[in-house]
Design an enzyme around this catalytic site. Structure first.
Site, PDB file in Angstrom:
ATOM      1  N   HIS A  93       0.798  -1.222   0.000  1.00 54.71           N
ATOM      2  CA  HIS A  93       0.000   0.000   0.000  1.00 54.71           C
ATOM      3  C   HIS A  93       0.834   1.277   0.000  1.00 54.71           C
ATOM      4  O   HIS A  93       0.281   2.364   0.180  1.00 54.71           O
ATOM      5  CB  HIS A  93      -0.956   0.012   1.195  1.00 54.71           C
ATOM      6  CG  HIS A  93      -2.113  -0.919   1.029  1.00 54.71           C
ATOM      7  ND1 HIS A  93      -2.151  -2.148   1.630  1.00 54.71           N
ATOM      8  CD2 HIS A  93      -3.233  -0.806   0.290  1.00 54.71           C
ATOM      9  CE1 HIS A  93      -3.276  -2.754   1.281  1.00 54.71           C
ATOM     10  NE2 HIS A  93      -3.943  -1.968   0.478  1.00 54.71           N
ATOM     11  N   ASP A 157      -8.384   4.203   9.087  1.00 53.51           N
ATOM     12  CA  ASP A 157      -9.658   4.243   8.364  1.00 53.51           C
ATOM     13  C   ASP A 157      -9.842   2.965   7.553  1.00 53.51           C
ATOM     14  O   ASP A 157     -10.949   2.440   7.447  1.00 53.51           O
ATOM     15  CB  ASP A 157      -9.703   5.439   7.403  1.00 53.51           C
ATOM     16  CG  ASP A 157     -10.210   6.698   8.085  1.00 53.51           C
ATOM     17  OD1 ASP A 157     -10.766   6.588   9.187  1.00 53.51           O
ATOM     18  OD2 ASP A 157     -10.050   7.785   7.516  1.00 53.51           O
ATOM     19  N   GLU A 250     -13.247  12.910  12.710  1.00 46.76           N
ATOM     20  CA  GLU A 250     -12.546  13.107  11.448  1.00 46.76           C
ATOM     21  C   GLU A 250     -13.252  14.219  10.681  1.00 46.76           C
ATOM     22  O   GLU A 250     -14.423  14.521  10.950  1.00 46.76           O
ATOM     23  CB  GLU A 250     -12.507  11.814  10.631  1.00 46.76           C
ATOM     24  CG  GLU A 250     -11.470  11.831   9.511  1.00 46.76           C
ATOM     25  CD  GLU A 250     -11.152  10.436   8.995  1.00 46.76           C
ATOM     26  OE1 GLU A 250     -10.009   9.983   9.189  1.00 46.76           O
ATOM     27  OE2 GLU A 250     -12.045   9.803   8.400  1.00 46.76           O
TER      28      GLU A 250
END
Length: 490
Positions: A93, A157, A250
């Site tokens: 990632h 997240d 957030e």
């Protein structure tokens, strides 16, 4: 079920490499591959922008395989002797080739370790921990800990990231507990924690893979509110992170009509999207959003509703623009889902030229006027997500390798662009002027997951920490073989 928000999982284990005696890895060993499939996979990452070709890929069956690899590179204790570089790859990632290597280097495929998750819930909440393989995903940690009524205090997240990779890239943002490790001098397995081998422990946290490879780690009412005034937004965000009234906070930017469709899927009914579009057109400018969550399980719905109503009265969002949902703890944490395996067959892989910045609170109004409210709306991006929310400095330990602004509160901006692979340069041309503008205006931003092309840029990024970073590299990886894709020392 224990309250997830009050049950920290307190330990992390990491594999940190040093040099010792020479142990050669046999090229015929089936765990060391250089076939086209293995090489191609290790030459790409989620960003799909940088492509570097390693000489081979190690698929370790145990930690000993990785130790042998490092010892093989460090075979000659002469620091000037030739050696090959090593990069640990979790689930791929990284977005700019940070987990790649080239020119005879070896990529270590961490998922091959199959480290697993072992939960020890102890005699009380504070003694609970999970021993987690660095190759494991956060979704694996969630599944394993929930079986015992436990969970880490905070999360990423996206749960389909590897634990080791997250912690290496300044993982305190998503992990508020602490590591522990196994090793002893160069090439051996050492145990470290914040009380034992401290320099090593804090070095790997946010160390961008420069000092070791992490192999093991110990570790709803849901609402969205809309704002049109930046000052009101930041005041409410800072109020929320200074209190214990909510468990998650957030923020998001709604910069054009396209981004109104990027509503969290849990809130994206046609009527909700239509209302937001209408407000956006009426406002004729950028909109802001706060997303917050409060956990509950042993309270009656009436009690939690009363607590939530009290909390909302302390906030100054646009009246009528509040979107609420009740969800299970698991469904909330897994709200993004698995983006890696749900790609339609035959679909061309996108590129992700992301930009993450930490912005000091003292310059946030200026930053909004120069960047958020002016530059971002002009982008008119079809796909992408813009994150914006404050963080408390006291949640970070300054002994970690990660760098943040020198203020008690700072903001995180995440421009999560998504684009066809032949158009990523358009977004690089958008991101670069933001950095230049901040430099010219004296806004001392820090890049999270930074990508620099010169050593001088890295020295400036680390600032007063550079001396410590350099000393750690000389101590833990003197031949500079680890994580060359970061381009800090290579």
């Amino acid at each position: 079920m224990e309250n997830p928000s009050s049950t920290p999982l307190q330990y992390i284990s990491a594999l940190l490499f040093f040099f010792s005696c020479f142990i050669c890895i046999n090229a015929a060993n089936p765990t060391l591959r250089n076939d086209s499939i293995a090489i191609q996979r290790a030459s790409n990452d989620y960003g799909n922008i940088v492509h570097e070709t390693p000489s081979s890929v190690l698929y370790p069956s145990s930690v000993d395989d990785i130790v042998d690899l490092i010892k093989s590179s460090y075979g000659d204790t002469n620091r000037s002797a030739a050696s090959f570089t090593v990069a640990a790859r979790g689930r791929g990632h990284s977005v700019r080739g940070q987990a790649m290597t080239r020119g005879g280097g070896v990529v270590v495929d961490m998922p091959s370790l199959r480290g697993g998750v072992s939960v020890n819930y102890g005699t009380n909440d504070s003694s609970a921990y999970a021993d987690v393989g660095g190759d494991q995903l956060w979704i694996d940690v969630l599944w394993a800990t929930l079986k015992h009524g436990l969970a880490p205090v905070s999360w990423t997240d996206y749960l389909y990231l590897s634990v080791g990779g997250t912690l290496s890239n300044a993982g305190i943002r998503s992990f508020s507990a602490w590591p522990s490790n196994h090793q002893q001098w160069k090439g051996e397995l050492v145990t470290c924690s914040k009380n034992r081998n401290q320099e090593l422990f804090f070095g790997v946290l946010g160390g961008l893979g420069q000092f070791g490879i992490i192999t093991r780690a110990r570790i709803v009412k849901w609402v969205r509110l809309l704002y049109s005034d930046f000052g009101t937004l930041t005041k409410d965000q800072e109020h929320l992170i200074s209190s214990k009234a909510s468990n998650y906070v957030e923020g998001f930017l709604i910069a054009n009509e396209n981004t109104t469709s990027q509503w969290r899927s849990s809130f994206s009914s046609p009527s909700n999207q239509s209302d937001v579009v209408s407000l956006f057109k009426k406002n004729k400018g950028i909109l802001y959003s706060i997303e917050l969550v409060k956990y509950y399980h042993n309270q009656t719905p009436q009690n939690i509703d009363q607590e939530f109503e009290k909390l909302l009265k302390e906030l100054n969002f646009i009246p009528g623009f509040i979107f609420t949902k009740d969800a299970s703890f698991f469904d909330f944490l897994n709200r993004v889902g698995d983006l890696d395996t749900n790609v339609p067959k035959g679909k061309l892989t996108d590129s992700y030229p992301w930009l993450h910045l930490f912005v000091p609170k003292s310059r946030i109004s200026d930053f909004n006027a120069r960047v958020l409210a002016t530059m971002i709306p002009r982008l008119n991006e079809t796909f992408g997500l813009f994150l914006f929310y404050p963080l408390n400095r006291n949640k970070w330990d300054n002994r970690m390798s990660a760098v943040i602004p020198d203020e008690e509160v700072f903001y995180m901006l995440g421009l999560l662009h998504s684009t066809p692979p032949d158009k990523y340069h358009i977004y690089d041309k958008f991101n670069d002027p933001i950095l230049r503008l901040c430099k010219k205006a004296g806004v001392n931003v820090k890049q999270y997951l930074p990508e620099y092309k010169s050593k001088q840029d890295w020295i400036k990024n680390y600032g007063s920490k550079w001396k410590v970073i350099r000393q750690r590299k000389e101590s833990f990886d003197p031949k500079m073989i680890l994580s060359p894709g970061q381009r800090i020392f290579n």
